[in-house]
Design a protein around this motif. Structure first.
Motif, PDB file in Angstrom:
ATOM      1  N   THR A  19      15.800  -6.746  36.718  1.00 19.54           N
ATOM      2  CA  THR A  19      16.254  -6.932  38.092  1.00 19.54           C
ATOM      3  C   THR A  19      15.138  -6.538  39.046  1.00 19.54           C
ATOM      4  N   LYS A  25      18.379 -10.768  39.787  1.00 17.48           N
ATOM      5  CA  LYS A  25      18.397 -10.595  38.342  1.00 17.48           C
ATOM      6  C   LYS A  25      17.624 -11.760  37.722  1.00 17.48           C
ATOM      7  N   ASP A  28      18.783 -11.929  32.426  1.00 23.52           N
ATOM      8  CA  ASP A  28      20.164 -11.448  32.384  1.00 23.52           C
ATOM      9  C   ASP A  28      20.655 -11.272  30.943  1.00 23.52           C
TER      10      ASP A  28
END
Length: 360
Positions: A19, A25, A28
């Motif tokens: 992030t 982000k 992920d």
């Protein structure tokens, strides 16, 4: 560097997230295993997160959470220059003041090898990339493809356990890209080095890879062989990203691993995704080379909008009434090809088509 010597490593990403700031982000919860000696490509559109994943592996970025294991050891706290990896960059990153020999020898000198050993290793890798005889030239005296071969040789000569490629061919012309990807694939096969390659070019990924990981918005959409990704996409995103011709229809009946749908007014039985259900809305994925065109007769169901002769194939755009389809004919007829306005009959090679739920 002996021919065929394996210097590979097994890489595992466990729930890796990156992030930036408080909300961006880029990666992920990615989990992925790359086997020793495997060539895996991270394929995706610009800003999908594929390069960030590569930078995390290289140690140029630090995961926000998750861990990265190389041969079972967490390398999260290992500085980039101490990781047993080498990277080939898009912009070559050669030292302009060093000749070809010294550019390739740079990493070996850092390893404190003696001159005789350095010369032996550099000469071997020069031969492997077809640069023997050019070792006294400087980067400015080389064409782009030659510079990238030097960069490839410099990365290989240090026998890394992991070889990373950050879109290394994207700045080259089409012909040189084709030549270089042959070098990369042949050398990787010969050395057996675990390799991770980043690209947005689908053809490049198909040509080079043992497996492909399709990345979208920081997560993995699908991991599979080139055949699996192309012929059996796991999601609508992958199907659209890899190629055209998604025809929305509905399942009439299901029989084992096949289902019957209506296409162009005819009931056709096609291979299907295991999640396909009767009465469900699905996409019929019909790759361009699976579209068959024949000269229009009574009952013709299509009209040619455009025809482009590409040499070994002809690319057609065909209006069917339901939608416009792309067709590739790899066996152009000896008589003139179809022209815009020609009526044609459209059918499909069912073995090269696939049904996928619209919500996949």
């Amino acid at each position: 560097m002996e021919h065929g010597q394996t210097v590979s490593g097994n890489l595992v990403l466990e729930n890796v997230t990156k992030t930036f700031g408080e909300s961006v982000k880029a990666v992920d919860a990615v989990s992925l295993e790359i086997q020793g000696g495997e060539f895996l490509t991270l394929l995706g559109q610009t800003s999908c997160g594929k390069t960030t994943i590569l930078r995390l592996i290289a140690g140029l970025e630090t995961p926000t959470q998750g861990c990265i294991l190389l041969d079972g050891k967490d390398i999260g706290n290992v500085p980039p220059n101490q990781r047993p990896m080498a990277m080939v960059f898009q912009n070559y990153a050669l030292f302009p003041h060093l000749d070809v020999f010294e550019n390739i020898a740079f990493g070996l000198r850092l390893q404190k090898m003696n001159q005789a050993e350095i010369r032996e290793k550099v000469e071997m890798v020069l031969y492997m990339v077809d640069m023997a005889g050019l070792e006294k030239r400087y980067p400015a005296q080389l064409a782009g493809g030659q510079q990238q071969r030097v960069a490839l040789a410099r990365a290989m000569v240090v026998k890394p356990r992991l070889l990373l490629f950050d879109e290394p061919l994207s700045s080259l012309d089409a012909r040189t890209r084709e030549e270089l990807r042959k070098y990369i694939r042949r050398l990787q096969r010969s050395l057996g080095t675990t390799s991770i390659y980043v690209t947005h070019d689908q053809a490049e990924a198909m040509y080079l890879s043992d497996r492909i990981a399709v990345i979208e918005k920081g997560h993995i959409e699908q991991v599979g062989t080139p055949e699996e990704i192309y012929l059996r996409p796991a999601s609508v995103f992958v199907a659209k990203f890899i190629g055209p011709n998604l025809i929305e229809t509905r399942v009439i009946k299901r029989q084992g691993d096949r289902a019957t749908v209506m296409l162009l007014g005819k009931a056709i039985c096609l291979p299907c995704n295991p999640e396909v259900q009767v009465n469900e809305a699905v996409y019929a994925i019909v790759r361009p080379e699976a579209v068959r065109l024949t000269a229009g007769t009574e009952g013709a169901n299509g009209q040619v909008n455009s025809a482009v002769f590409i040499g070994p194939s002809v690319e057609y755009e065909v209006e069917t009434g339901e939608q416009v389809l792309t067709a590739l004919d790899y066996t152009p007829r000896p008589e003139p090809i179809f022209r815009p306005g020609d009526a044609v009959s459209v059918s499909f090679d069912t073995s090269r088509s696939y049904l996928l739920p619209c919500n996949a």
